[in-house]
Design a protein around this motif. Structure first.
Motif, PDB file in Angstrom:
ATOM      1  N   ASP A   1     -14.747  87.404  23.037  1.00  0.00           N
ATOM      2  CA  ASP A   1     -13.506  86.871  22.459  1.00  0.00           C
ATOM      3  C   ASP A   1     -13.284  85.447  22.932  1.00  0.00           C
ATOM      4  OD1 ASP A   1     -12.673  89.417  21.245  1.00  0.00           O
ATOM      5  OD2 ASP A   1     -12.339  90.061  23.315  1.00  0.00           O
ATOM      6  N   ASN A   2     -12.672  84.648  22.047  1.00  0.00           N
ATOM      7  CA  ASN A   2     -12.244  83.312  22.455  1.00  0.00           C
ATOM      8  C   ASN A   2     -11.033  83.421  23.382  1.00  0.00           C
ATOM      9  OD1 ASN A   2     -14.231  82.075  20.881  1.00  0.00           O
ATOM     10  ND2 ASN A   2     -12.883  82.027  19.071  1.00  0.00           N
ATOM     11  N   VAL A   3     -10.863  82.433  24.243  1.00  0.00           N
ATOM     12  CA  VAL A   3      -9.819  82.472  25.265  1.00  0.00           C
ATOM     13  C   VAL A   3      -9.047  81.155  25.241  1.00  0.00           C
ATOM     14  CG1 VAL A   3      -9.272  82.747  27.704  1.00  0.00           C
ATOM     15  CG2 VAL A   3     -11.191  84.012  26.703  1.00  0.00           C
ATOM     16  N   SER A   4      -7.689  81.262  25.222  1.00  0.00           N
ATOM     17  CA  SER A   4      -6.816  80.097  25.412  1.00  0.00           C
ATOM     18  C   SER A   4      -6.059  80.301  26.706  1.00  0.00           C
ATOM     19  CB  SER A   4      -5.834  79.942  24.237  1.00  0.00           C
ATOM     20  OG  SER A   4      -6.514  79.636  23.041  1.00  0.00           O
ATOM     21  N   VAL A   5      -6.077  79.306  27.567  1.00  0.00           N
ATOM     22  CA  VAL A   5      -5.475  79.437  28.882  1.00  0.00           C
ATOM     23  C   VAL A   5      -4.795  78.126  29.252  1.00  0.00           C
ATOM     24  CG1 VAL A   5      -7.642  78.782  30.010  1.00  0.00           C
ATOM     25  CG2 VAL A   5      -5.898  80.046  31.301  1.00  0.00           C
ATOM     26  N   VAL A   6      -3.628  78.246  29.887  1.00  0.00           N
ATOM     27  CA  VAL A   6      -2.891  77.070  30.347  1.00  0.00           C
ATOM     28  C   VAL A   6      -3.566  76.524  31.598  1.00  0.00           C
ATOM     29  CG1 VAL A   6      -0.656  76.223  31.153  1.00  0.00           C
ATOM     30  CG2 VAL A   6      -0.756  77.970  29.363  1.00  0.00           C
ATOM     31  N   GLU A   7      -3.632  75.217  31.680  1.00  0.00           N
ATOM     32  CA  GLU A   7      -4.260  74.568  32.824  1.00  0.00           C
ATOM     33  C   GLU A   7      -3.643  75.070  34.133  1.00  0.00           C
ATOM     34  OE1 GLU A   7      -5.462  70.026  34.104  1.00  0.00           O
ATOM     35  OE2 GLU A   7      -3.503  70.387  33.204  1.00  0.00           O
ATOM     36  N   GLY A   8      -4.544  75.454  35.075  1.00  0.00           N
ATOM     37  CA  GLY A   8      -4.100  75.958  36.366  1.00  0.00           C
ATOM     38  C   GLY A   8      -3.994  77.466  36.429  1.00  0.00           C
ATOM     39  N   PRO A  66     -21.027  76.343  29.560  1.00  0.00           N
ATOM     40  CA  PRO A  66     -21.359  75.440  28.451  1.00  0.00           C
ATOM     41  C   PRO A  66     -22.612  74.599  28.703  1.00  0.00           C
ATOM     42  CG  PRO A  66     -18.998  75.413  28.838  1.00  0.00           C
ATOM     43  CD  PRO A  66     -19.595  76.197  29.952  1.00  0.00           C
ATOM     44  N   ASN A  67     -22.995  74.403  29.953  1.00  0.00           N
ATOM     45  CA  ASN A  67     -24.208  73.649  30.286  1.00  0.00           C
ATOM     46  C   ASN A  67     -25.444  74.541  30.352  1.00  0.00           C
ATOM     47  OD1 ASN A  67     -22.723  71.236  30.510  1.00  0.00           O
ATOM     48  ND2 ASN A  67     -22.173  71.724  32.642  1.00  0.00           N
ATOM     49  N   SER A  79     -11.917  70.347  32.555  1.00  0.00           N
ATOM     50  CA  SER A  79     -13.384  70.267  32.573  1.00  0.00           C
ATOM     51  C   SER A  79     -14.046  71.620  32.320  1.00  0.00           C
ATOM     52  CB  SER A  79     -13.858  69.703  33.926  1.00  0.00           C
ATOM     53  OG  SER A  79     -13.454  70.551  34.983  1.00  0.00           O
ATOM     54  N   ASP A  80     -13.299  72.708  32.435  1.00  0.00           N
ATOM     55  CA  ASP A  80     -13.862  74.039  32.194  1.00  0.00           C
ATOM     56  C   ASP A  80     -13.881  74.392  30.709  1.00  0.00           C
ATOM     57  OD1 ASP A  80     -14.225  74.606  34.946  1.00  0.00           O
ATOM     58  OD2 ASP A  80     -12.090  75.086  35.122  1.00  0.00           O
ATOM     59  N   GLU A  81     -13.280  73.553  29.873  1.00  0.00           N
ATOM     60  CA  GLU A  81     -13.209  73.854  28.452  1.00  0.00           C
ATOM     61  C   GLU A  81     -14.595  73.755  27.819  1.00  0.00           C
ATOM     62  OE1 GLU A  81      -9.705  72.833  25.506  1.00  0.00           O
ATOM     63  OE2 GLU A  81     -11.094  71.135  25.610  1.00  0.00           O
ATOM     64  N   GLY A  82     -14.895  74.635  26.897  1.00  0.00           N
ATOM     65  CA  GLY A  82     -16.175  74.597  26.191  1.00  0.00           C
ATOM     66  C   GLY A  82     -16.580  75.970  25.702  1.00  0.00           C
ATOM     67  N   ARG A  83     -17.868  76.080  25.288  1.00  0.00           N
ATOM     68  CA  ARG A  83     -18.404  77.328  24.734  1.00  0.00           C
ATOM     69  C   ARG A  83     -19.233  78.051  25.785  1.00  0.00           C
ATOM     70  NH1 ARG A  83     -20.822  77.803  18.748  1.00  0.00           N
ATOM     71  NH2 ARG A  83     -18.551  77.886  18.463  1.00  0.00           N
ATOM     72  N   VAL A 122      -8.395  74.985  26.841  1.00  0.00           N
ATOM     73  CA  VAL A 122      -7.444  74.731  27.928  1.00  0.00           C
ATOM     74  C   VAL A 122      -6.204  74.061  27.338  1.00  0.00           C
ATOM     75  CG1 VAL A 122      -7.050  73.584  30.131  1.00  0.00           C
ATOM     76  CG2 VAL A 122      -9.313  74.525  29.603  1.00  0.00           C
ATOM     77  N   LEU A 123      -5.047  74.687  27.550  1.00  0.00           N
ATOM     78  CA  LEU A 123      -3.772  74.158  27.062  1.00  0.00           C
ATOM     79  C   LEU A 123      -3.082  73.368  28.163  1.00  0.00           C
ATOM     80  CD1 LEU A 123      -2.460  77.386  25.284  1.00  0.00           C
ATOM     81  CD2 LEU A 123      -3.849  75.546  24.299  1.00  0.00           C
ATOM     82  N   ILE A 124      -2.645  72.167  27.819  1.00  0.00           N
ATOM     83  CA  ILE A 124      -1.931  71.329  28.793  1.00  0.00           C
ATOM     84  C   ILE A 124      -0.533  71.075  28.248  1.00  0.00           C
ATOM     85  CG2 ILE A 124      -1.890  69.134  30.010  1.00  0.00           C
ATOM     86  CD1 ILE A 124      -4.910  69.076  29.806  1.00  0.00           C
ATOM     87  N   PRO A 125       0.503  71.598  28.900  1.00  0.00           N
ATOM     88  CA  PRO A 125       1.871  71.416  28.390  1.00  0.00           C
ATOM     89  C   PRO A 125       2.323  69.969  28.520  1.00  0.00           C
ATOM     90  CG  PRO A 125       1.925  72.468  30.537  1.00  0.00           C
ATOM     91  CD  PRO A 125       0.472  72.376  30.152  1.00  0.00           C
ATOM     92  N   PRO A 126       3.201  69.527  27.642  1.00  0.00           N
ATOM     93  CA  PRO A 126       3.714  68.145  27.744  1.00  0.00           C
ATOM     94  C   PRO A 126       4.668  68.002  28.914  1.00  0.00           C
ATOM     95  CG  PRO A 126       4.850  69.329  26.015  1.00  0.00           C
ATOM     96  CD  PRO A 126       3.780  70.254  26.516  1.00  0.00           C
ATOM     97  N   GLY A 127       4.893  66.763  29.281  1.00  0.00           N
ATOM     98  CA  GLY A 127       5.916  66.493  30.288  1.00  0.00           C
ATOM     99  C   GLY A 127       7.302  66.710  29.716  1.00  0.00           C
ATOM    100  N   ASN A 128       8.303  66.599  30.570  1.00  0.00           N
ATOM    101  CA  ASN A 128       9.685  66.795  30.105  1.00  0.00           C
ATOM    102  C   ASN A 128       9.996  65.848  28.959  1.00  0.00           C
ATOM    103  OD1 ASN A 128      10.212  68.769  32.026  1.00  0.00           O
ATOM    104  ND2 ASN A 128      10.844  67.264  33.551  1.00  0.00           N
ATOM    105  N   PRO A 129      10.554  66.368  27.863  1.00  0.00           N
ATOM    106  CA  PRO A 129      10.875  65.489  26.732  1.00  0.00           C
ATOM    107  C   PRO A 129      11.914  64.450  27.119  1.00  0.00           C
ATOM    108  CG  PRO A 129      11.837  67.666  26.417  1.00  0.00           C
ATOM    109  CD  PRO A 129      10.955  67.762  27.621  1.00  0.00           C
ATOM    110  N   ILE A 130      11.750  63.278  26.568  1.00  0.00           N
ATOM    111  CA  ILE A 130      12.662  62.163  26.846  1.00  0.00           C
ATOM    112  C   ILE A 130      13.368  61.804  25.545  1.00  0.00           C
ATOM    113  CG2 ILE A 130      12.850  59.783  27.639  1.00  0.00           C
ATOM    114  CD1 ILE A 130      10.226  60.233  29.173  1.00  0.00           C
ATOM    115  N   ILE A 131      14.711  61.883  25.554  1.00  0.00           N
ATOM    116  CA  ILE A 131      15.499  61.565  24.369  1.00  0.00           C
ATOM    117  C   ILE A 131      16.275  60.277  24.619  1.00  0.00           C
ATOM    118  CG2 ILE A 131      17.435  63.023  25.108  1.00  0.00           C
ATOM    119  CD1 ILE A 131      17.909  63.698  22.164  1.00  0.00           C
ATOM    120  N   GLU A 132      16.226  59.379  23.654  1.00  0.00           N
ATOM    121  CA  GLU A 132      16.886  58.081  23.787  1.00  0.00           C
ATOM    122  C   GLU A 132      17.674  57.781  22.521  1.00  0.00           C
ATOM    123  OE1 GLU A 132      13.584  55.499  24.485  1.00  0.00           O
ATOM    124  OE2 GLU A 132      13.733  55.687  26.668  1.00  0.00           O
TER     125      GLU A 132
END
Length: 430
Positions: free
Chosen positions: A39-46, A68-69, A106-110, A129-139
């Motif tokens: 199965d394919n895997v999606s995981v948040v960084e860390g 992957p190497n 760096s662990d992302e791949g097949r 590998v999923l990387i969440p955004p930083g805190n949203p900034i509203i101006e």
């Protein structure tokens, strides 16, 4: 110690030779994977990823996992790769399950699951590998807004993978924004959404919310409260009188004005004419005494602030003063005159343009009739008592014993001197 080193070296050499043979076999035979699944895997960084190589019908063939190497991570239950983040979770004839902790980009791949069959089989597990955004900034372009003006706000979600999606909410209504996506040097995405809208006075204190949607996070948002200035709201309130405005009465009006900022100037004017000279104006209050019809017209209260000005009108119509109408009522023995003052009733606004008709108070007339009837009954009772007390008296001179005499002569003889013994008879007149 030497034997252990020689054994490990022999194992690695065997794996190398086996892998070379597999590559050679893979080049000669087509790859089929009907018995090997993953199965394919999606995981948040860390966080931790789980890779599972499963065999439907295994005939004691060997299972191994490659990175992957194309480096062997696990061969059966042995780990040749010197990376302690990989740990064996389960090994059996039908499954090889491995965990990878503290996942980084760096662990992302097949990753490749291999089954040593003839021909060899492979199945692929893609780790994302999923990387969440930083805190949203509203101006906001404008800190203080004015009613009716257009404003612009931006919301930014930085350094995410994949790119985030931004939505806008104002109160309970969703507004459309214009997104812009940028790919940064570190292969991250920065998303900026721009929102443009026109503000009204109802928007004062309303929250504008920037909502960031991303598979790595939930309920990620930022908000900003609007501060809107608006021109005054003006309303004229009649303090006195509560009903019709009549000649000779007094008039008192109050001008209520509110806005943001609060109006500092409130002014009274009369449309197409001058305010009466004896009118008293104190702040938002207008007072006119001893009204007459020459004061008729439209009186306007004007309030202003830094945003603009507003006004409200009051139409004054002075009615005639109330009049008195006599209503005579005559009884048998007494005459009663009742004076009824008739007013036009009801809380009619002085802004009407016509006079109100006078009405007769039927309750007063009914009361007068009742008094007359009562007076006549009392008169009849008094007259009855009067005649009862003044009764009549008379005497008769009939011969006493005449009823018992045998003839007339005898009756006269027997009646002689009978006046002294005669009975007194009385009659009464009513």
């Amino acid at each position: 110690m030497a034997n252990t080193g020689s054994s490990s070296l022999a194992t690695i050499l065997f794996l190398f030779m086996l892998q070379a043979a597999l590559h050679k076999g893979a080049a000669q035979y087509p790859v089929v994977s009907q018995n090997l699944v993953t199965d394919n895997v999606s995981v948040v960084e860390g966080e931790m990823a789980i890779i599972s190589c499963r065999v439907k019908n295994n005939d004691d063939s060997v299972i191994q996992l490659l990175n992957p190497n194309r480096q062997t991570i696990y061969f059966r239950d042995m780990r040749p790769l010197k990376d302690a983040r990989f740990q064996l979770v389960n090994f059996s004839d039908n499954e090889l399950r491995v965990s990878l902790s503290n996942v980084s980009l760096s662990d992302e791949g097949r990753y490749v699951c291999q089954l040593y069959t003839d021909p060899p089989q492979e199945a692929y597990a893609d780790i994302t590998v999923l990387i969440p955004p930083g805190n949203p900034i509203i101006e906001a372009r404008d800190e203080v807004l004015s009613e009716g003006n257009e404003t612009e706000m931006t919301c930014t979600a930085m350094s995410s993978k994949p790119a985030a999606t931004i939505r806008w909410m104002k109160g309970d209504k969703e507004l459309p924004g214009k997104p812009r996506v940028e790919l940064t040097y570190d292969k991250m995405y920065t998303v900026t959404s721009r929102l443009t809208f026109t503000v009204s006075k109802e928007d004062d204190g309303e929250p504008v919310v920037c909502i960031v949607d991303h598979p790595a996070v939930k309920d990620f948002q930022a908000q900003k409260y609007l501060e809107v200035q608006y021109k005054p709201e003006v309303k004229i309130v009649v303090e006195f009188p509560q009903g019709l405005t009549r000649e000779g009465e007094n008039l008192e009006l109050t001008c209520q004005a509110k806005g943001k900022p609060q109006p500092q100037r409130v002014n009274w004017v009369k449309v197409d004419d001058d305010v009466p000279s004896h009118a008293v104006i104190t702040g938002g209050d207008l007072y006119i005494e001893n009204l007459n019809k020459s004061y008729n017209g439209t009186y306007r209260c004007v309030a202003s602030n830094s945003v603009g000005e507003s006004f409200d009108d009051y139409i004054l119509y002075v009615y005639d003063a109330p009049t008195t109408t006599p209503i005579p009522t005559t009884a048998t023995t007494t005459t009663t005159t009742v004076t009824t003052i008739s007013y036009a009733e009801g809380n009619q606004d002085s802004r009407a343009g016509e006079g109100a008709p006078r009405t007769v108070d039927h309750a007063v007339i009914g009361g007068v009739v009742a008094v007359v009837v009562f007076a006549m009954l009392c008169l009849l009772i008094v007259l009855g008592r009067y005649f009862a007390r003044h009764k009549g008296t008379y005497f008769t001179h009939e011969a006493k014993g005449a009823d018992d005499a045998a003839d007339a002569d005898t009756a006269i003889i027997n009646a002689e001197g009978g006046h002294t013994n005669s009975d007194e008879k009385k009659e009464y007149y009513i």
